[in-house]
Enzyme design. Structure first.
Site, short mmCIF file in Angstrom:
data_model
loop_
_atom_site.label_atom_id
_atom_site.label_comp_id
_atom_site.label_asym_id
_atom_site.label_seq_id
_atom_site.Cartn_x
_atom_site.Cartn_y
_atom_site.Cartn_z
N THR A 41 0.82 -1.20 0.00
CA THR A 41 0.00 0.00 0.00
C THR A 41 0.86 1.26 0.00
OG1 THR A 41 -1.78 -1.14 1.12
CG2 THR A 41 -1.75 1.23 1.35
N TYR A 54 -8.31 0.83 -3.51
CA TYR A 54 -7.06 1.24 -4.15
C TYR A 54 -6.35 0.00 -4.64
CZ TYR A 54 -4.73 -0.64 -0.08
OH TYR A 54 -4.29 -1.48 0.89
N THR A 120 1.69 -4.26 4.29
CA THR A 120 1.51 -4.58 5.72
C THR A 120 0.96 -5.99 5.95
OG1 THR A 120 -0.72 -3.65 5.78
CG2 THR A 120 1.09 -2.15 6.29
N ASP A 121 0.31 -6.57 4.93
CA ASP A 121 -0.39 -7.85 5.16
C ASP A 121 0.54 -8.95 5.64
OD1 ASP A 121 -2.69 -6.63 4.31
OD2 ASP A 121 -2.94 -7.81 2.48
N LYS A 193 0.34 -7.49 12.77
CA LYS A 193 -0.73 -6.58 12.32
C LYS A 193 -2.00 -6.92 13.07
CE LYS A 193 -2.96 -4.89 8.08
NZ LYS A 193 -3.01 -4.93 6.60
N GLU A 314 -0.99 -28.54 28.04
CA GLU A 314 -2.23 -29.34 28.00
C GLU A 314 -2.11 -30.50 27.04
OE1 GLU A 314 -6.28 -27.52 28.58
OE2 GLU A 314 -5.16 -25.70 28.02
N1 ASP Z 1 -2.66 -5.49 0.92
C1 ASP Z 1 -1.64 -4.52 1.19
C2 ASP Z 1 -0.31 -5.20 1.17
O1 ASP Z 1 0.02 -5.90 2.08
C3 ASP Z 1 -1.90 -3.85 2.49
C4 ASP Z 1 -0.88 -2.83 2.93
O2 ASP Z 1 0.23 -2.71 2.44
O3 ASP Z 1 -1.21 -2.08 3.90
O4 ASP Z 1 0.39 -5.04 0.25
#
Ligand code: ASP
Length: 357
Positions: A41, A54, A120-121, A193, A314
């Protein structure tokens, strides 16, 4: 004695200048930082500044760098495009290319630090992979953004600025792969995340932050508690593919045949995202025993976002033949299991890796 004190002070100042000089002298004033872009992103774009929809991975590394002219005050920055994908499409192949390129760059005496832009994924998986695969004390700093580069109050530019500030800082050396966003410096092992959309989505729930940064001023709190980078006994230099490892989400009354089919479909390892302390139903544990008997290495992790999965708490791992993941969440446990399977299939040795990495 006044003379002696003066000489002492002068000597101290000279030593300090020499130390700073050793960092700066091979390339003039500023440290050299290389930015490796992989997409996400942070490199995403949208039609308008205010829409949720996007596309990731649209903008090239030069545009990312040009959006933050202020980084020239921190470092001499160059960019390379490794990939340009949404990190949902991050792959073993890109991981291997990225790790090898980082090792090459880090071996260059002219390079002081490396920044990686990423989605971020899956950044927590890539970061933890690099923590095991990269062999350098030089700062390796990942960064990302939740808002595309075209959005109102895009978070990418300041995150890149802060990541470069950390990568250019001699104090950042030897702290393993880091992740910088929203003024926080996380360790690659701990970061996860926690929100699909919120800007402050990044947390290190178990062991906390490595430090914080504010407009280029960094404060470091700690070093990682587990082995990483130069201490890692894993290497991908001679590797061109990673073993297949599946992750299975456990629920109440989970179908045990899902565990059987993971092995039947070619997985060399299986990570269970168990309930609670890595638990699962009795029939699921029987399926785990069948998988282990067929040579699949099974690691018990948890779908719970924090805490540790303990050996023989457990579930009797000794009896089942399974490995306990400790604090590694399912995605990161998958990474360590892939690396471990390059070396061994022995559950006891792999348990030892999980205890130390
Ligand atoms: N789907 C995106 C990615 O991981 C999300 C992001 O970058 O925030 O590339």
């Amino acid at each position: 004695s006044v003379m002696k004190t003066r000489t002492g002070v002068l000597a101290m100042v000279l030593v300090m200048l020499a130390t700073v000089g050793a960092w700066a002298d091979h390339h003039g004033e500023r440290p050299n930082v290389v930015i490796l872009a992989t997409g996400g992103t942070i490199a995403g774009s949208a039609e308008t500044q205010t829409q949720a929809g996007y596309t990731s991975g649209q903008v090239g590394v030069d545009i990312l760098i040009d959006a933050v002219p202020q980084i020239k005050d921190l470092a001499d920055v160059t960019g390379e495009q490794i990939a340009n994908v949404g990190s949902q499409d991050m792959s073993d192949a890109i991981w291997l290319e990225l790790a090898k390129r980082i090792n090459e760059l880090a071996a260059d005496p002219e390079v002081d630090g490396i920044v990686i832009t990423h989605g971020t994924d899956t950044i927590e998986e890539t970061g933890y992979f690099l923590n095991l695969a990269v062999n350098t004390d030089k700062p390796v700093v990942m960064t990302a953004a939740m808002r595309p580069s075209t959005a109102l109050s895009a978070d990418g530019p300041l995150n890149i600025f802060n990541a470069v500030a950390v990568a250019a800082d001699p104090e950042a050396q030897g702290r393993g792969v880091m992740f910088v966003a929203n003024d926080d410096i996380h360790g690659a092992r701990g970061i996860t995340k926690t929100s699909t959309t919120h800007g402050q989505t990044f947390m290190s729930p178990d062991r906390g932050l490595i430090g914080v940064t504010l407009y280029g001023v960094n404060r470091f709190f700690r070093y990682p508690y587990t082995l990483h980078t130069t201490e890692s006994e894993f290497s991908v230099e001679e590797v061109d593919a990673l073993p297949r490892v599946a992750v299975l989400y456990i629920t109440a009354d989970v179908s045990p045949d899902l565990i059987d089919s993971a092995g039947a479909n070619g997985a060399k390892g299986l990570v269970t995202a168990g309930v609670g302390n890595g638990n699962m139903t009795g029939p699921a544990l029987e399926a785990v025993k069948r998988a282990v008997a067929k040579g699949v290495v099974v690691v018990r992790s948890s779908r719970v976002p924090s805490g540790s999965v303990g050996r023989n708490v457990e579930v009797d791992d000794d009896e089942v033949g399974s490995v306990a993941s400790g604090e590694l969440n399912p995605a990161k446990a998958r990474v360590l299991l892939k690396m471990a399977l390059l070396k061994t299939k022995d559950p006891a040795t792999i348990q030892d890796y999980f205890d130390r990495y």
